[in-house]
Design an enzyme around this catalytic site. Structure first.
Site, PDB file in Angstrom:
ATOM      1  N   ILE B  74      31.714  33.299  18.612  1.00  0.00           N
ATOM      2  CA  ILE B  74      32.292  32.721  17.406  1.00  0.00           C
ATOM      3  C   ILE B  74      33.146  31.510  17.781  1.00  0.00           C
ATOM      4  O   ILE B  74      33.192  30.513  17.053  1.00  0.00           O
ATOM      5  CB  ILE B  74      33.180  33.762  16.656  1.00  0.00           C
ATOM      6  CG1 ILE B  74      32.421  35.053  16.390  1.00  0.00           C
ATOM      7  CG2 ILE B  74      33.771  33.173  15.379  1.00  0.00           C
ATOM      8  CD1 ILE B  74      31.325  35.004  15.372  1.00  0.00           C
ATOM      9  N   GLY B  75      33.828  31.599  18.903  1.00  0.00           N
ATOM     10  CA  GLY B  75      34.684  30.498  19.324  1.00  0.00           C
ATOM     11  C   GLY B  75      36.059  30.532  18.676  1.00  0.00           C
ATOM     12  O   GLY B  75      36.677  29.493  18.459  1.00  0.00           O
ATOM     13  N   CYS B 133      40.199  33.424  27.120  1.00  0.00           N
ATOM     14  CA  CYS B 133      39.920  32.076  26.634  1.00  0.00           C
ATOM     15  C   CYS B 133      39.658  31.195  27.838  1.00  0.00           C
ATOM     16  O   CYS B 133      40.240  31.410  28.901  1.00  0.00           O
ATOM     17  CB  CYS B 133      41.129  31.490  25.919  1.00  0.00           C
ATOM     18  SG  CYS B 133      41.542  32.315  24.408  1.00  0.00           S
ATOM     19  N   LYS B 168      45.526  41.546  26.614  1.00  0.00           N
ATOM     20  CA  LYS B 168      44.157  42.008  26.313  1.00  0.00           C
ATOM     21  C   LYS B 168      43.263  41.642  27.486  1.00  0.00           C
ATOM     22  O   LYS B 168      43.058  40.462  27.778  1.00  0.00           O
ATOM     23  CB  LYS B 168      43.649  41.348  25.026  1.00  0.00           C
ATOM     24  CG  LYS B 168      42.206  41.661  24.708  1.00  0.00           C
ATOM     25  CD  LYS B 168      42.068  42.515  23.476  1.00  0.00           C
ATOM     26  CE  LYS B 168      40.635  42.735  23.069  1.00  0.00           C
ATOM     27  NZ  LYS B 168      40.411  42.488  21.660  1.00  0.00           N
ATOM     28  N   ASN B 195      38.275  43.746  26.227  1.00  0.00           N
ATOM     29  CA  ASN B 195      37.642  42.687  25.453  1.00  0.00           C
ATOM     30  C   ASN B 195      36.123  42.828  25.640  1.00  0.00           C
ATOM     31  O   ASN B 195      35.660  43.746  26.323  1.00  0.00           O
ATOM     32  CB  ASN B 195      38.158  41.319  25.927  1.00  0.00           C
ATOM     33  CG  ASN B 195      38.187  40.317  24.785  1.00  0.00           C
ATOM     34  OD1 ASN B 195      37.277  40.297  23.954  1.00  0.00           O
ATOM     35  ND2 ASN B 195      39.214  39.496  24.733  1.00  0.00           N
ATOM     36  N   THR B 196      35.363  41.919  25.064  1.00  0.00           N
ATOM     37  CA  THR B 196      33.904  42.058  25.120  1.00  0.00           C
ATOM     38  C   THR B 196      33.368  41.854  26.539  1.00  0.00           C
ATOM     39  O   THR B 196      34.015  41.260  27.388  1.00  0.00           O
ATOM     40  CB  THR B 196      33.218  41.027  24.211  1.00  0.00           C
ATOM     41  OG1 THR B 196      33.733  39.731  24.549  1.00  0.00           O
ATOM     42  CG2 THR B 196      33.482  41.324  22.751  1.00  0.00           C
ATOM     43  N   THR B 270      33.816  46.422  16.175  1.00  0.00           N
ATOM     44  CA  THR B 270      32.507  46.209  15.562  1.00  0.00           C
ATOM     45  C   THR B 270      32.202  47.221  14.451  1.00  0.00           C
ATOM     46  O   THR B 270      31.534  46.872  13.469  1.00  0.00           O
ATOM     47  CB  THR B 270      31.433  46.280  16.668  1.00  0.00           C
ATOM     48  OG1 THR B 270      31.762  45.314  17.667  1.00  0.00           O
ATOM     49  CG2 THR B 270      30.049  45.977  16.127  1.00  0.00           C
TER      50      THR B 270
END
Lengths: 306, 309
Positions: B74-75, B133, B168, B195-196, B270
Site C-alpha cells: 500500500i505504501g 519503513c 513494531k 509486521n508482515t 487481516t
C-alpha cells in the site's frame, strides 16, 4: 514503458471526494441463496434473500460476499448488484452475476439454493440520476454490464429514455442481450470477433449512437481501457460520463486502501488516491487520471478479482 | 460460584478492558469499522501509521491474494499526523476508546517530528513505532532490519514522548530477539510482533509482478506459525516485557496460541477485512475459553505453553 505518470500527492485539504466512509445503511448478514442459474456460457446468477440490503440498495452499489469457509482464498469478493426484487412471493432479494476467474469464484459457482453466505452491503456511492437530463446511454463491457441492468430499471422508472450499448470479445460474453433489447430504445451490440452484432468495439459505434439517441448522459462500466475511451468520446461531445470502476479489494468498507483510483482534485492540479469501495465505485469519468494507471492494463485485475 | 473471568490486562502500565486490539493499517482510524463494531469492546484502537506529511501510497495493484493470505504494498497512504490530530483523534476520543498511535517515517528526523506532534495528545495511551519503513539514509534498508537503525529511531521517539513505546518488529531478520533487544535498550517498553512477512507474487501470463510495488508484505493465516514462533522466541528472551502479538489471527483459538506463546495482548489485522466484527468475536471467544478452563486472568496463562525439557 508507456505513458509518463503524474506525481500523486495526498493533501487532506483537497480530498476528493469528501469521503468519510460513513454509510449508515451497510450491514453484514448471513443470507440464504434462493436460486442459482447459469446464464449463457460464461456467467452465473445468484439470487440472494437479503431484505434489508434490497430495501436500501441503489444502482451502482455492490455487495461483498465471503466465499464458503475453509478454502485457501480468504478474502471477500465484491459483486455489483444486477437486480433487486423488493416485491416477490418470497422476501426481497438481490441478484449478482459473476464469471469464474479463480478459486474464489469457482467456490461461489458451487453454491446452490438454501446454502448460506456471509454478505456485506450495500456498499459504495451509487450512480447519480440527473433531473434535467433525460436521454441516457448505458455502455457495458462484458460482465461490466451487470450494474447497468438495475440502473436501467431505475432510469425507466424515472421516465428517462434508455439506450444500451454492450461490447464483448465474443457473443457468449454479452450479458443478457434479450433483456437489454427489451429496455433499450436502441440496443446495439459489438463483438471483437464479429460473432454477434457489429464487429469491433463499443467506441467504434458510439459517435453515431450519441447523435441518433440525442444522448444527454452516459453511464459506463467495464475494463479501464473502455472506460477511458468512453470518457474521451463523452468529453468530445460535451456529455457527462459516469463510470463504475473495477478494482481489486481487500476489505470493501474503506479501511485497507487496496482499491484506490487516481483521481484529479477539483482544481485539477493534484491527483489523489481515492478508495473505490466507499468513495466510488461510481466516479465522474472526467475526474479519473487515466494516464496514471500501471502501463499494462492486464496487470490490473478486474472487478470480482479471482 | 466462581467469579467471572477478568478480560482486562496490564500493558506496560496501561489498563485495557480487553486484550484484543486492532493491528495498525487494518482498521484505519476506526470510523468505517464502527458501522459494524462496538468499539467499546476493543482494548484499544491501534491506528494506521501516520507520517510527517501526507503520503500518497503506491500505485495499483496494491494487493494480491495468495493461499491463506494477502500480499500488499500500500505504501502507508495516510493524511499525515496533523490530520490525525485534527480529525481522527477527536472522533476516537468521543467514542471513548483508548488509542495507540502508530508512527512512521523515512528518516529519524521524520519520526521525531511525528512523535513531538503527538506529545500530550489526549487519549493516546501508547505509541507504536512502525520501523518497517525504508530508511532513506541507509540505501532504503528497513529500520527494523538493523539493530543500530532500530536503536536510533526508538531513542529519538523516547526523547519526544512520555507514553509507553512499542516497537513494531519485522520477522524478516535472522534474529528478532536481537532487534527486540536493541529496541528495549533504547526506550521501548513493549514490543509489537510481527509486521508482515516480505513476499512476492508473479503473473506468469504477463511476466510481471502482481504488485505495482514489486514486493510486498504477506499477512493472514499463512504467516501465523511464523508469528507465534517469533512471539515465543522474544518472550523467552525478555519474559518481563509486554508483547502485542499478531499475525494471521482469525479467531479466539488463534489469539490464545499467541497468549500461550507469550503475548500480553493480541492484535487483529487481516481478519478485519474479511469479517469487520473479528475483534469482538475474538474477545468473546477468549472469555468463553477462560470460563471453560477456569482462567481468572490472562496474565496467569501468558507464555505457559508446555515445552518439555
Amino acid at each position: 514503458m508507456g505513458r509518463e505518470r503524474n506525481r500523486v500527492v495526498v493533501d487532506a485539504s483537497s480530498r476528493v471526494p469528501s469521503g468519510t466512509g460513513r454509510n449508515p445503511t451497510v450491514i453484514q448478514q448471513q443470507a440464504q441463496i434462493l436460486s442459482y442459474k447459469k446464464l449463457r456460457d460464461d456467467y452465473f446468477l445468484l439470487t440472494i434473500v437479503a431484505p434489508e440490503i434490497a430495501e436500501t440498495a441503489k444502482p451502482g452499489q455492490f455487495v461483498n460476499i465471503r466465499p464458503p469457509a475453509d478454502r485457501q482464498f480468504i478474502l471477500r469478493r465484491p459483486f455489483s448488484i444486477y437486480k433487486v426484487n423488493r416485491r416477490g412471493e418470497w422476501a426481497a432479494t438481490i441478484e449478482v452475476v459473476f464469471d469464474v476467474r479463480g478459486g474464489g469464484t469457482a467456490a461461489l459457482a458451487s453454491l446452490r439454493a438454501h446454502d448460506m453466505i456471509d454478505i456485506v452491503g450495500p456498499i459504495g456511492r451509487p450512480f447519480a440520476i440527473p433531473k434535467n437530463r433525460n436521454s441516457c446511454l448505458l455502455v457495458g463491457g462484458g460482465i461490466g454490464a451487470v450494474p447497468l441492468f438495475y440502473l436501467a430499471e431505475e432510469l425507466k422508472g424515472a421516465g428517462k429514455r434508455v439506450d444500451v450499448l454492450w461490447g464483448a470479445q465474443t457473443a457468449s460474453k454479452l450479458l443478457n442481450p434479450i433483456d437489454a433489447k427489451r429496455f433499450g430504445a436502441q440496443a446495439v451490440f459489438t463483438t471483437e470477433d464479429g460473432s454477434e452484432g457489429v464487429k469491433g468495439r463499443v467506441t467504434d459505434v458510439m459517435d453515431d449512437l450519441l447523435e441518433k439517441c440525442g444522448t444527454e448522459v452516459i453511464y459506463a462500466c467495464g475494463p479501464n481501457g473502455m472506460l477511458e475511451a468512453v470518457t474521451r468520446i463523452g468529453q468530445k461531445h460535451r456529455i457527462p460520463v459516469q463510470v463504475a470502476m473495477e478494482a481489486l479489494m481487500g476489505c470493501g468498507y474503506g479501511i485497507c486502501m487496496t482499491c484506490v483510483q487516481p483521481v484529479w482534485n477539483k482544481t485539477r492540479d493534484q491527483i489523489v488516491h481515492v478508495r473505490t469501495c466507499v468513495d466510488g465505485p461510481v466516479f465522474n469519468g472526467a475526474r479519473i487520471a487515466w494516464d496514471n494507471f500501471a502501463s499494462d492494463p492486464s496487470v490490473r485485475a478486474s472487478p470480482a478479482g479471482n | 460460584m466462581a467469579k467471572a473471568p477478568d478480560l482486562s490486562i496490564d500493558l506496560a502500565g496501561i489498563r485495557l478492558r480487553s486484550p484484543v486490539v486492532t493491528a495498525s493499517g487494518c482498521f484505519a482510524s476506526g470510523k468505517e469499522a464502527s458501522e459494524f463494531v462496538d468499539l467499546k469492546k476493543i482494548g484499544a484502537v491501534v491506528v494506521k501509521s501516520m507520517t510527517m506529511e501526507p503520503w500518497p501510497g503506491k500505485p495499483t495493484p496494491r494487493m494480491a491474494e495468495t493461499p491463506s493470505g494477502m500480499l500488499n504494498a500500500i505504501g502507508l497512504q495516510n493524511y499525515g499526523v496533523e490530520h490525525f490530530l485534527a480529525v481522527d483523534l477527536p472522533w476516537l476520543n468521543r467514542m471513548g476508546v483508548p488509542v495507540i498511535a502508530s508512527i512512521a517515517g523515512n528518516t529519524v528526523q521524520e519520526y521525531i517530528y511525528v512523535a513531538e506532534m503527538l506529545r500530550g495528545a489526549p487519549g493516546v495511551v501508547a505509541v507504536e513505532v512502525n520501523i518497517s519503513c525504508p530508511n532513506l539514509e541507509d540505501r532504503n534498508n528497513m529500520f527494523s532490519h538493523d539493530a543500530k537503525a532500530t536503536a536510533s529511531v526508538l531513542s529519538a521517539a523516547r526523547r519526544a514522548l512520555e507514553v509507553p513505546l512499542f516497537a513494531k518488529l519485522s520477522p524478516n531478520v535472522t534474529s528478532v530477539a536481537e532487534i527486540a533487544g536493541a529496541a528495549l535498550d533504547n526506550g521501548a517498553q513493549g514490543l509489537s510482533l510481527i509486521n508482515t512477512v516480505m513476499g512476492m507474487a508473479i503473473d506468469i501470463h504477463t511476466g510481471k509482478p502482481k504488485l505495482a510495488g514489486v514486493v510486498g508484505g504477506l499477512s493472514g493465516p499463512a504467516i501465523r506459525p511464523i508469528a507465534v514462533r517469533c512471539v515465543f522466541d522474544v518472550f523467552r528472551a525478555f519474559p518481563h516485557v509486554p508483547i502485542i502479538g499478531m499475525g494471521g489471527i482469525m479467531n479466539s483459538g488463534d489469539a490464545l496460541e499467541f497468549i500461550l506463546a507469550g503475548a500480553t495482548a493480541v492484535a487483529i489485522g487481516t481478519a478485519n477485512f474479511i469479517d469487520p466484527n473479528s475483534t469482538t468475536k475474538v474477545n468473546d471467544g477468549i472469555l468463553e475459553y477462560m470460563k471453560d478452563k477456569g482462567v481468572n486472568n490472562l496474565a496467569s496463562i501468558r507464555g505457559r505453553v508446555k515445552v518439555e525439557g
